[in-house]
Design an enzyme around this catalytic site. Structure first.
Site, PDB file in Angstrom:
ATOM      1  N   LYS A   1       0.857  -1.382   0.071  1.00 12.70           N
ATOM      2  CA  LYS A   1       0.046   0.131  -0.176  1.00 12.70           C
ATOM      3  C   LYS A   1       0.953   1.176   0.102  1.00 12.70           C
ATOM      4  O   LYS A   1       2.037   1.088   0.537  1.00 12.70           O
ATOM      5  CB  LYS A   1      -0.837  -0.190   1.284  1.00 12.70           C
ATOM      6  CG  LYS A   1      -2.101   0.804   1.084  1.00 12.70           C
ATOM      7  CD  LYS A   1      -3.213  -0.051   0.343  1.00 12.70           C
ATOM      8  CE  LYS A   1      -4.392   0.550   0.034  1.00 12.70           C
ATOM      9  NZ  LYS A   1      -5.451  -0.520  -0.582  1.00 12.70           N
TER      10      LYS A   1
HETATM   11  P1  NAD Z   1     -12.809   7.225  -3.215  1.00 11.34           P
HETATM   12  O1  NAD Z   1     -11.886   8.218  -3.016  1.00 11.34           O
HETATM   13  O2  NAD Z   1     -13.300   7.160  -4.470  1.00 11.34           O
HETATM   14  O3  NAD Z   1     -14.248   7.381  -2.265  1.00 11.34           O
HETATM   15  C1  NAD Z   1     -14.132   7.591  -0.937  1.00 11.34           C
HETATM   16  C2  NAD Z   1     -15.664   7.983  -0.313  1.00 11.34           C
HETATM   17  O4  NAD Z   1     -15.636   7.920   0.887  1.00 11.34           O
HETATM   18  C3  NAD Z   1     -15.905   9.448  -0.738  1.00 11.34           C
HETATM   19  O5  NAD Z   1     -17.304   9.460  -1.347  1.00 11.34           O
HETATM   20  C4  NAD Z   1     -15.721  10.228   0.457  1.00 11.34           C
HETATM   21  O6  NAD Z   1     -16.424  11.486   0.608  1.00 11.34           O
HETATM   22  C5  NAD Z   1     -16.237   9.238   1.476  1.00 11.34           C
HETATM   23  N1  NAD Z   1     -15.814   9.294   2.806  1.00 11.34           N
HETATM   24  C6  NAD Z   1     -14.514   9.733   3.178  1.00 11.34           C
HETATM   25  N2  NAD Z   1     -14.365   9.762   4.656  1.00 11.34           N
HETATM   26  C7  NAD Z   1     -15.755   9.567   4.867  1.00 11.34           C
HETATM   27  C8  NAD Z   1     -16.428   9.593   6.326  1.00 11.34           C
HETATM   28  N3  NAD Z   1     -15.956   9.788   7.146  1.00 11.34           N
HETATM   29  N4  NAD Z   1     -17.678   9.311   6.345  1.00 11.34           N
HETATM   30  C9  NAD Z   1     -18.479   9.010   5.111  1.00 11.34           C
HETATM   31  N5  NAD Z   1     -17.837   8.964   3.937  1.00 11.34           N
HETATM   32  C10 NAD Z   1     -16.548   9.358   3.897  1.00 11.34           C
HETATM   33  O7  NAD Z   1     -12.413   5.753  -2.599  1.00 11.34           O
HETATM   34  P2  NAD Z   1     -12.664   4.304  -3.011  1.00 11.34           P
HETATM   35  O8  NAD Z   1     -11.883   3.779  -3.758  1.00 11.34           O
HETATM   36  O9  NAD Z   1     -14.202   4.222  -3.389  1.00 11.34           O
HETATM   37  O10 NAD Z   1     -12.178   3.627  -1.642  1.00 11.34           O
HETATM   38  C11 NAD Z   1     -13.330   3.530  -0.289  1.00 11.34           C
HETATM   39  C12 NAD Z   1     -12.811   2.297   0.416  1.00 11.34           C
HETATM   40  O11 NAD Z   1     -12.775   1.159  -0.242  1.00 11.34           O
HETATM   41  C13 NAD Z   1     -11.333   2.453   1.305  1.00 11.34           C
HETATM   42  O12 NAD Z   1     -11.370   1.828   2.423  1.00 11.34           O
HETATM   43  C14 NAD Z   1     -10.576   1.548   0.238  1.00 11.34           C
HETATM   44  O13 NAD Z   1      -9.308   1.249   0.615  1.00 11.34           O
HETATM   45  C15 NAD Z   1     -11.552   0.384  -0.109  1.00 11.34           C
HETATM   46  N6  NAD Z   1     -11.147  -0.144  -1.451  1.00 11.34           N
HETATM   47  C16 NAD Z   1     -11.230   0.526  -2.534  1.00 11.34           C
HETATM   48  C17 NAD Z   1     -10.823  -0.064  -3.679  1.00 11.34           C
HETATM   49  C18 NAD Z   1     -10.778   0.414  -5.063  1.00 11.34           C
HETATM   50  O14 NAD Z   1     -10.607  -0.474  -5.949  1.00 11.34           O
HETATM   51  N7  NAD Z   1     -10.963   1.626  -5.400  1.00 11.34           N
HETATM   52  C19 NAD Z   1     -10.681  -1.753  -3.741  1.00 11.34           C
HETATM   53  C20 NAD Z   1     -10.639  -2.060  -2.168  1.00 11.34           C
HETATM   54  C21 NAD Z   1     -11.099  -1.613  -1.463  1.00 11.34           C
END
Ligand code: NAD
Length: 419
Positions: free
Chosen positions: A107
């Site tokens: 990461k």
């Molecule tokens: P992103 O940046 O596209 O979206 C994050 C979202 O979470 C945004 O809408 C943001 O406003 C919101 N957010 C942030 N803090 C918040 C809070 N305290 N309360 C409510 N909403 C909040 O990120 P993403 O890629 O969608 O990732 C989200 C989660 O999924 C993370 O934990 C990431 O590690 C995990 N994840 C992502 C992927 C991927 O392919 N993008 C894969 C596996 C896991």
């Protein structure tokens, strides 16, 4: 003293020891399995638009190199530190092993609020970060991907920066790129699609009919928005939504394509509705069939786990549930079915793996092929986890992590310890 400190790494460590106890792993083997192999910390200086210079701290943690290159996302967020990045790298290892991918976990991240930068500043920072990382990454060493606060455009800048230094185009250095830059069809929606796909498997398992079922989604970024869309397309009512700016709850349900148009135009959920606003904490404890945390770590904790009124938790985010909450959820095993993060959000890394394979071969698949193979891979992991949980009489999280930890441990035992 370890460089990995803070509540998120402590959580990854505590979870690991629960599994190590369950698997009877001798104490002297545990540090070798848990502690990351490498950590890189860099300072990224960039020119700001106002003519000043600012320096942003950046990190990359590579957990283990036993089964191939490391693989993992890159997070741009104001609270990023090496403890959080280390924890996310550890979780990636168990996730990749569970999904039978030939990777260790990694990461990376930068301590920055990406929304506070102009596009030009964001490009400068993304390129400088990748330039600083060039000695430590490579298509067979460590392959980056997007995570919170990063996107396809940033992956394209990473790929271009790495390629400029190599003198040839190297698309296989990152995944989650735009399709036009060597990305794969299906990667954008992969994680959220996987969350929805496994949510339907869980509904089938506990006897909830998707049409008319209700869901609350925390986080409306890449993962949350595609999870919401996938659920809504099969008739699930999305009754609660939130991002870092606002939370909404309406038992009648939200029109997800309309929400997507709003977020596309404004970048955030705020402003979509003036009537359905609810306190962000309270959103999680509203009644629903499915609760999908798709934002940040540690939102389901000892304080609210006993108040949850859902039947399924689908962990789109990494680490949304603390070990204290897990203890409560274990007591509520008959009421709430948990799809643990390393299973639930594995769609992202599975399709990233497909992207890497396609880039290495320079041979690209149709979207149907990608999605079919994704669903087959998720089904295999789902079956393995559910079967193991039932056979061992443990939670789905313990079963999923036990499978992952066991695979990494066996690979280490077979390779031996050099010298
Ligand atoms: P992103 O940046 O596209 O979206 C994050 C979202 O979470 C945004 O809408 C943001 O406003 C919101 N957010 C942030 N803090 C918040 C809070 N305290 N309360 C409510 N909403 C909040 O990120 P993403 O890629 O969608 O990732 C989200 C989660 O999924 C993370 O934990 C990431 O590690 C995990 N994840 C992502 C992927 C991927 O392919 N993008 C894969 C596996 C896991």
């Amino acid at each position: 003293m370890s460089i990995y400190s803070g509540p998120v790494f402590e959580m990854a460590r505590d979870q690991f020891h629960v599994i190590a106890d369950h698997l009877d792993i001798p104490l002297d083997e545990r540090d070798r399995l848990l502690l990351p192999k490498r950590a890189v910390a860099v300072s990224c200086p960039i020119h700001m638009d106002d003519g000043t210079t600012r320096v942003f701290p950046g990190y990359r943690v590579q957990h283990h190199l036993t089964m191939g290159p490391t693989k993992g996302g890159t997070r741009f967020a104001p609270n990023v530190d090496i403890g959080e990045i280390g924890a996310l790298a550890v979780w990636m290892s168990w996730k990749c092993a569970l999904a039978e991918l030939p990777y260790g976990g990694a990461k990376g991240g930068i301590t920055v609020d990406p929304a506070a930068l102009s596009r030009h500043e964001l490009e400068n920072l993304s390129r400088r970060y990748m330039q600083e990382m060039i000695p430590f990454v490579g298509p067979r060493v460590d392959v980056m991907a997007p995570d919170m606060g990063t996107n396809e455009q940033i992956m394209a800048w990473f790929m271009d920066t790495y390629s400029m230094y190599q003198g040839v185009t190297v698309p296989e250095i990152v995944t989650g790129k735009p399709v036009a830059s060597g990305g794969t069809l299906g990667r954008r929606e992969a994680t959220g699609h996987g969350v929805a796909f496994l949510s339907f498997r869980a509904m089938e398992k506990i006897g909830v009919e998707p049409v008319g079922a209700s869901a609350i989604i925390q986080g409306f970024g890449n993962v949350g928005s595609f999870a919401a869309l996938g659920l809504a397309e099969r008739g699930v009512r999305i009754v609660g939504l939130s991002d870092h700016t606002v939370a909404y709850y309406d038992p009648k349900g939200f029109d997800i394509p309309a929400v997507n148009r709003h977020v596309g135009a404004h970048g955030v959920l705020r402003g979509f509705s003036s009537e359905a606003v609810i306190d962000a904490e309270a959103l999680l404890t509203q009644p629903c069939d499915l609760l999908a945390p798709c934002a940040v770590e540690r939102v389901i904790n000892g304080a609210n786990a006993g108040q949850l009124k859902c039947r399924i938790i689908a962990e789109g985010a990494n680490g949304p549930t603390t070990p204290e909450a897990d203890l409560v959820l274990r007591q509520r095993n008959d009421e709430i079915f948990v799809i643990p993060d390393i299973l639930c959000n594995a769609g992202g890394v599975i399709v990233s793996y497909f992207e890497w394979v396609q880039d290495l071969q320079q041979y690209f698949w149709s979207k149907r092929e990608v999605m079919d193979r994704l669903e087959q891979a998720l089904d295999r992991s789902w079956d393995n986890v559910v079967r193991r949980a039932e056979a061992d009489g443990v939670s789905n999280r313990t079963a999923a992590m036990a499978i992952g930890v066991e695979k990494v441990r066996n690979a280490k035992i077979l390779r031996g310890l050099f010298p």
